[in-house]
Structure formats: structure tokens, C-alpha cells
Design a protein around this motif. Structure first.
Motif, PDB file in Angstrom:
ATOM      1  N   THR A 160       4.676   1.997  -2.431  1.00 53.65           N
ATOM      2  CA  THR A 160       4.309   0.640  -2.043  1.00 53.65           C
ATOM      3  C   THR A 160       2.934   0.604  -1.396  1.00 53.65           C
ATOM      4  O   THR A 160       2.092  -0.241  -1.721  1.00 53.65           O
ATOM      5  CB  THR A 160       5.349   0.060  -1.063  1.00 53.65           C
ATOM      6  N   VAL A 161       2.664   1.529  -0.471  1.00 54.42           N
ATOM      7  CA  VAL A 161       1.367   1.557   0.205  1.00 54.42           C
ATOM      8  C   VAL A 161       0.250   1.906  -0.777  1.00 54.42           C
ATOM      9  O   VAL A 161      -0.839   1.319  -0.728  1.00 54.42           O
ATOM     10  CB  VAL A 161       1.392   2.552   1.382  1.00 54.42           C
ATOM     11  N   LEU A 162       0.511   2.852  -1.670  1.00 53.33           N
ATOM     12  CA  LEU A 162      -0.490   3.169  -2.688  1.00 53.33           C
ATOM     13  C   LEU A 162      -0.774   1.948  -3.564  1.00 53.33           C
ATOM     14  O   LEU A 162      -1.902   1.752  -4.027  1.00 53.33           O
ATOM     15  CB  LEU A 162      -0.010   4.341  -3.543  1.00 53.33           C
ATOM     16  N   SER A 163       0.240   1.138  -3.784  1.00 56.86           N
ATOM     17  CA  SER A 163       0.029  -0.089  -4.549  1.00 56.86           C
ATOM     18  C   SER A 163      -0.844  -1.073  -3.778  1.00 56.86           C
ATOM     19  O   SER A 163      -1.635  -1.805  -4.377  1.00 56.86           O
ATOM     20  CB  SER A 163       1.376  -0.738  -4.893  1.00 56.86           C
ATOM     21  N   PHE A 164      -0.709  -1.109  -2.444  1.00 58.87           N
ATOM     22  CA  PHE A 164      -1.616  -1.922  -1.643  1.00 58.87           C
ATOM     23  C   PHE A 164      -3.059  -1.489  -1.882  1.00 58.87           C
ATOM     24  O   PHE A 164      -3.964  -2.318  -2.026  1.00 58.87           O
ATOM     25  CB  PHE A 164      -1.289  -1.777  -0.148  1.00 58.87           C
ATOM     26  N   MET A 165      -3.280  -0.168  -1.918  1.00 57.26           N
ATOM     27  CA  MET A 165      -4.627   0.355  -2.132  1.00 57.26           C
ATOM     28  C   MET A 165      -5.141  -0.010  -3.524  1.00 57.26           C
ATOM     29  O   MET A 165      -6.299  -0.408  -3.686  1.00 57.26           O
ATOM     30  CB  MET A 165      -4.633   1.880  -1.953  1.00 57.26           C
ATOM     31  N   SER A 166      -4.280   0.114  -4.510  1.00 59.51           N
ATOM     32  CA  SER A 166      -4.679  -0.246  -5.866  1.00 59.51           C
ATOM     33  C   SER A 166      -4.955  -1.733  -5.990  1.00 59.51           C
ATOM     34  O   SER A 166      -5.839  -2.163  -6.728  1.00 59.51           O
ATOM     35  CB  SER A 166      -3.587   0.168  -6.866  1.00 59.51           C
ATOM     36  N   LEU A 172       0.566  -7.875 -10.057  1.00 60.38           N
ATOM     37  CA  LEU A 172       1.798  -7.096 -10.243  1.00 60.38           C
ATOM     38  C   LEU A 172       1.837  -5.786  -9.467  1.00 60.38           C
ATOM     39  O   LEU A 172       2.872  -5.122  -9.439  1.00 60.38           O
ATOM     40  CB  LEU A 172       2.000  -6.800 -11.732  1.00 60.38           C
ATOM     41  N   GLU A 173       0.733  -5.396  -8.851  1.00 54.28           N
ATOM     42  CA  GLU A 173       0.660  -4.077  -8.213  1.00 54.28           C
ATOM     43  C   GLU A 173       1.726  -3.895  -7.139  1.00 54.28           C
ATOM     44  O   GLU A 173       2.448  -2.900  -7.117  1.00 54.28           O
ATOM     45  CB  GLU A 173      -0.731  -3.875  -7.611  1.00 54.28           C
ATOM     46  N   ILE A 174       1.831  -4.836  -6.243  1.00 55.79           N
ATOM     47  CA  ILE A 174       2.788  -4.692  -5.149  1.00 55.79           C
ATOM     48  C   ILE A 174       4.235  -4.748  -5.637  1.00 55.79           C
ATOM     49  O   ILE A 174       5.051  -3.888  -5.265  1.00 55.79           O
ATOM     50  CB  ILE A 174       2.539  -5.767  -4.069  1.00 55.79           C
ATOM     51  N   GLY A 189       0.407   4.538  -7.878  1.00 61.69           N
ATOM     52  CA  GLY A 189       1.340   4.661  -6.767  1.00 61.69           C
ATOM     53  C   GLY A 189       2.534   5.515  -7.111  1.00 61.69           C
ATOM     54  O   GLY A 189       2.799   6.526  -6.453  1.00 61.69           O
ATOM     55  N   ALA A 190       3.256   5.158  -8.167  1.00 60.68           N
ATOM     56  CA  ALA A 190       4.475   5.885  -8.519  1.00 60.68           C
ATOM     57  C   ALA A 190       4.176   7.325  -8.913  1.00 60.68           C
ATOM     58  O   ALA A 190       4.896   8.253  -8.522  1.00 60.68           O
ATOM     59  CB  ALA A 190       5.189   5.168  -9.672  1.00 60.68           C
ATOM     60  N   GLN A 191       3.115   7.547  -9.687  1.00 60.90           N
ATOM     61  CA  GLN A 191       2.804   8.899 -10.145  1.00 60.90           C
ATOM     62  C   GLN A 191       2.432   9.810  -8.978  1.00 60.90           C
ATOM     63  O   GLN A 191       2.970  10.911  -8.834  1.00 60.90           O
ATOM     64  CB  GLN A 191       1.666   8.862 -11.162  1.00 60.90           C
ATOM     65  N   GLN A 192       1.521   9.341  -8.118  1.00 61.69           N
ATOM     66  CA  GLN A 192       1.121  10.156  -6.973  1.00 61.69           C
ATOM     67  C   GLN A 192       2.277  10.332  -5.998  1.00 61.69           C
ATOM     68  O   GLN A 192       2.444  11.406  -5.405  1.00 61.69           O
ATOM     69  CB  GLN A 192      -0.077   9.523  -6.273  1.00 61.69           C
ATOM     70  N   ALA A 193       3.078   9.283  -5.802  1.00 67.82           N
ATOM     71  CA  ALA A 193       4.222   9.386  -4.892  1.00 67.82           C
ATOM     72  C   ALA A 193       5.230  10.407  -5.401  1.00 67.82           C
ATOM     73  O   ALA A 193       5.788  11.190  -4.625  1.00 67.82           O
ATOM     74  CB  ALA A 193       4.886   8.013  -4.743  1.00 67.82           C
ATOM     75  N   TRP A 194       5.475  10.412  -6.706  1.00 62.71           N
ATOM     76  CA  TRP A 194       6.399  11.382  -7.298  1.00 62.71           C
ATOM     77  C   TRP A 194       5.892  12.805  -7.087  1.00 62.71           C
ATOM     78  O   TRP A 194       6.654  13.700  -6.689  1.00 62.71           O
ATOM     79  CB  TRP A 194       6.563  11.087  -8.789  1.00 62.71           C
ATOM     80  N   ILE A 195       4.605  13.027  -7.334  1.00 63.29           N
ATOM     81  CA  ILE A 195       4.027  14.363  -7.164  1.00 63.29           C
ATOM     82  C   ILE A 195       4.119  14.804  -5.710  1.00 63.29           C
ATOM     83  O   ILE A 195       4.511  15.943  -5.411  1.00 63.29           O
ATOM     84  CB  ILE A 195       2.566  14.391  -7.649  1.00 63.29           C
ATOM     85  N   ALA A 196       3.743  13.912  -4.796  1.00 67.58           N
ATOM     86  CA  ALA A 196       3.759  14.259  -3.374  1.00 67.58           C
ATOM     87  C   ALA A 196       5.156  14.639  -2.911  1.00 67.58           C
ATOM     88  O   ALA A 196       5.332  15.589  -2.129  1.00 67.58           O
ATOM     89  CB  ALA A 196       3.220  13.090  -2.547  1.00 67.58           C
ATOM     90  N   ASP A 197       6.170  13.918  -3.362  1.00 65.05           N
ATOM     91  CA  ASP A 197       7.542  14.226  -2.966  1.00 65.05           C
ATOM     92  C   ASP A 197       8.026  15.545  -3.565  1.00 65.05           C
ATOM     93  O   ASP A 197       8.771  16.298  -2.929  1.00 65.05           O
ATOM     94  CB  ASP A 197       8.481  13.102  -3.406  1.00 65.05           C
TER      95      ASP A 197
END
Length: 410
Positions: A350-356, A46-48, A114-122
């Protein structure tokens, strides 16, 4: 706020979770790791999709959904004995119920990663991530000290209470975020294209293309893969290692939960101190400095895990374990910040989800091997094996350093 409450809940649950698993539920080393394997299998599947949804709809919504699901899963995990003996009349084993709860938790984890880090970065900007993640880690470590004490007290009252309490905190955090969490810098897909499967496929394809075209991100995928294999074994077995191989001193009126509370609190204090030194003494906005520091920390982590696995007494084991915690307290937030600095905003989740997902593959493939070695030989062998699975981290960061040096000498 988010990391503080999550850190508090996690420390309440995970300080004594091994005692709950081993003493109350009767799980063996292989089952301990197998629980994590089923969790990571869900993450892999489900990650991606959840990462694409976060990039298409809303990172905020994804985070809130994650905390609701994870809170429910933790409460379920805390009540497996009641469910098995009461509602199911013993028809389903405790191990099976734990696996089900962890798989539900895995669904929540995919919405969060992915979503949490992406939200913080933005919201804060990429250049401030290194210092921000270190400071956030310090706050989380501080609240975790309170959580450790709470965990010991709750476990002494009833072994399942830490999980139930942690689950309630997660759900309470989700409710709070519904009211307070803002999302100002994220631009979702327009409503006309939002329900289109082709748009979801487009987000996935764009993220995959971005990874494929970046040699750095391909190397990071390798890091995630082997880190997952190593962490699944170590994280699931270190408490059992202290209990069965090292042994905890018998003190009148003390139980194992108190010992793990002391170990956890001392580790948190040392990690907070280490983070403060790094923030004050090292330029975290210099990517070369951060990359070189991660190379050093990765090497030191491997040494610590090997020495921990070779420990023959409590003092030796504690010294290695606390040093490893100090190195991780710096490495993990720096790695998260460094990784986000190499990503584009529109496909970050999405990319962070690839890493996860790569991490999940590593845990799913490597975890059972490490767990089986613990049953076939000893937990000591499992710990040492998990250290060798970290070796690719050193090779990757060394390669990145050399690539940077060649670029600047041309």
C-alpha cells in the motif's frame, strides 16, 4: 526469472518503440508525452486500490494479474495499425488506439508496482535487498542485451513485431508464475474479513497513517513526485532527440534501429560493469553509505541530463547518455532497497503504491509541460527542463543526510 523475462521483453519492445511511434505511427513530441500522461492518469486512479488489494489478498496474485494485463496491452499496441485500418476502417486514429493500449497497460502497472517489491522483501528479508536488487539488475541488464538484438532484427522485419513479441513474453511469464511462484511469508487477511470493504479501508488508512507519521516517507513522496515529472519527459523523448536534434550517421545498409541497438547494448555493458564495481567495493548493508551514495548519484544524474540536452554532436550525446545509464543502473535498485527498508511488511504494498501514485501525479502534471516545450521550442529544451525537475532529489537526500548527522551528534 521474473526480472529476466520482463527485462528481455522490455528491451525487445522499448529499444525501437520510438521509431515505431515516430516513423510508423507519426506521433509528434507532444503526442509522445501525452501517451505517457494518459498511462499515468490510470496509474494515479488505480494505484492505491490495487496496492491495498495486494496487502489484503495476495502479492503473488497481484503480480500474475499484472503480467497478463500488460501482455495483452502490448500486443494490442503492436496491432494498432491493423485494428485501425481493418476492424475499425480508419474510424479511430492511431494515436487514440495507442492511448487506449497504454491505459490498459496502466491498469497492469498498478497491480505490479508495490506488490512485486513487497513480495520480494517478504520472501528474502529487508537487509539483503540492496545486494539482491543490484544483482537482479545485472541479470536483467544481461538479458536486455539479447532483447536489444532481437528488437533490431524484429523491427527490420516488421516494425510492430517487437511489441507483439514482448506482449507474448509477458503472457508466457504470467502462465509460468501461476505454476511456479510461491508466497510463503505473506499473511493475508483472514477469510472472515477478506470481503469487507471496511477492511480494505482499514488497510488504506493504516498505510496512509504510516506515511504521515514518517518524515522520511513524506520526503520520499516529494522525490517520487518530481522524479515522475522528469522521467516522463526524458524517457519519452531521448530517442526522438537522437533522431531529430543530434542525428544518426548514415551508414550503407543500416537503419535507425541498428543504431539504437548499438547504443542500447553499449549502455547495458557499461551498466553491468558499474553494478559489479558497486557490489564489490561498497557496503550496501550500511544504510548511511547507501543514502550518501544516492545523494552523489542524484547530483551526477542532473549534470548528465543537462549536458545531454546541450550536446552538439553524437559523441558528446552518447557519452552523457551512457553515463546517465550507468548512474541509473546503480541508483534505481539502491533506491528501491532503501525505500523498502523504511516500510512495515503489513502495509508495504500500500505504501509503495502511495509512492507510485506520487510518481504518476508528477508524470501527469509535468509530462505535458515538457512535451509542449518540445513542440513550441525544441526537444533540447524539453531535455534540459526535465533535468531541473530532478533538483528536489538532491535537496531531499541532502536533508536526510543532515538529519542523520544531527541524530548521531546529539
Amino acid at each position: 526469472m521474473m526480472n529476466s523475462v520482463a527485462g528481455l521483453a522490455n528491451s525487445i519492445m522499448f529499444t525501437t518503440y520510438a521509431l515505431y511511434y515516430v516513423n510508423e505511427l507519426g506521433l509528434n513530441p507532444f503526442q509522445l508525452v501525452l501517451v505517457g500522461t494518459f498511462l499515468e492518469l490510470v496509474v494515479f486512479l488505480l494505484e492505491i486500490p490495487t496496492g491495498v488489494l495486494a496487502d489484503t489478498y495476495s502479492r503473488r496474485l497481484s503480480v500474475i494479474i499484472a503480467f497478463f494485463i500488460m501482455g495483452f496491452a502490448y500486443i494490442l499496441e503492436g496491432e494498432v495499425v491493423l485494428i485501425s485500418n481493418g476492424l475499425l476502417h480508419g474510424a479511430v486514429s492511431l494515436f487514440a488506439l495507442v492511448v487506449i493500449a497504454e491505459m490498459i497497460r496502466g491498469v497492469g502497472e498498478t497491480f505490479l508496482s508495490g506488490a512485486q517489491q513487497a513480495w520480494i522483501a517478504d520472501e528474502v528479508g529487508e537487509e539483503r535487498l540492496g545486494r539482491l536488487f543490484i544483482r537482479s539488475g545485472q541479470v536483467q541488464l544481461t538479458t536486455s542485451i539479447v532483447g536489444i538484438i532481437t528488437s533490431v532484427v524484429l523491427y527490420s522485419i516488421e516494425p510492430n513485431l517487437p511489441y507483439v513479441t514482448g506482449g507474448i513474453l509477458y503472457i508466457g511469464l504470467a502462465v509460468y508464475l501461476v505454476l511456479a511462484m510461491k508466497e510463503t511469508n505473506f499473511r493475508p487477511v483472514s477469510r472472515d474479513n477478506r470481503n469487507s470493504w471496511s477492511r480494505l479501508r482499514g488497510s488504506f488508512t493504516e498505510g496512509a497513517f504510516f506515511v504521515k507519521q514518517s518524515p522520511v516517507l513524506i520526503l520520499i513522496l516529494i522525490v517520487s513526485l518530481f522524479s515522475g515529472a522528469s522521467s516522463e519527459g526524458f524517457d519519452r523523448l531521448w530517442e526522438a532527440y537522437f533522431i531529430t536534434d543530434i542525428g544518426l550517421p548514415a551508414v550503407s545498409g543500416w537503419n535507425s534501429a541498428i543504431w539504437f541497438g548499438i547504443i542500447g547494448i553499449c549502455g547495458m555493458i557499461l551498466s553491468i560493469f558499474t553494478n559489479e564495481v558497486v557490489v564489490r567495493k561498497i557496503n550496501l548493508e550500511n544504510r548511511s553509505v547507501v543514502r550518501n551514495l544516492m545523494l552523489i548519484l542524484a547530483s551526477l544524474k542532473i549534470i548528465c541530463v543537462i549536458l545531454f540536452g546541450l550536446a552538439t554532436n553524437l559523441i558528446w550525446a552518447l557519452a552523457c547518455f551512457w553515463l546517465l545509464g550507468m548512474f541509473n543502473a546503480v541508483f534505481n535498485p539502491l533506491y528501491a532497497a532503501w525505500l523498502n527498508q523504511h516500510l512495515e511488511s503489513r502495509t508495504r504494498a500500500t505504501v509503495l503504491s502511495f509512492m507510485s501514485q506520487a510518481n504518476a501525479i508528477g508524470q501527469t502534471a509535468g509530462g505535458p509541460i515538457i512535451g509542449w516545450s518540445g513542440v513550441r521550442y525544441s526537444i533540447r529544451v524539453s531535455i534540459i527542463l526535465s533535468a531541473f525537475m530532478l533538483l528536489p532529489l538532491v535537496f531531499v537526500f541532502q536533508k536526510l543526510r543532515r538529519q542523520h548527522e544531527r541524530r548521531w551528534t546529539k
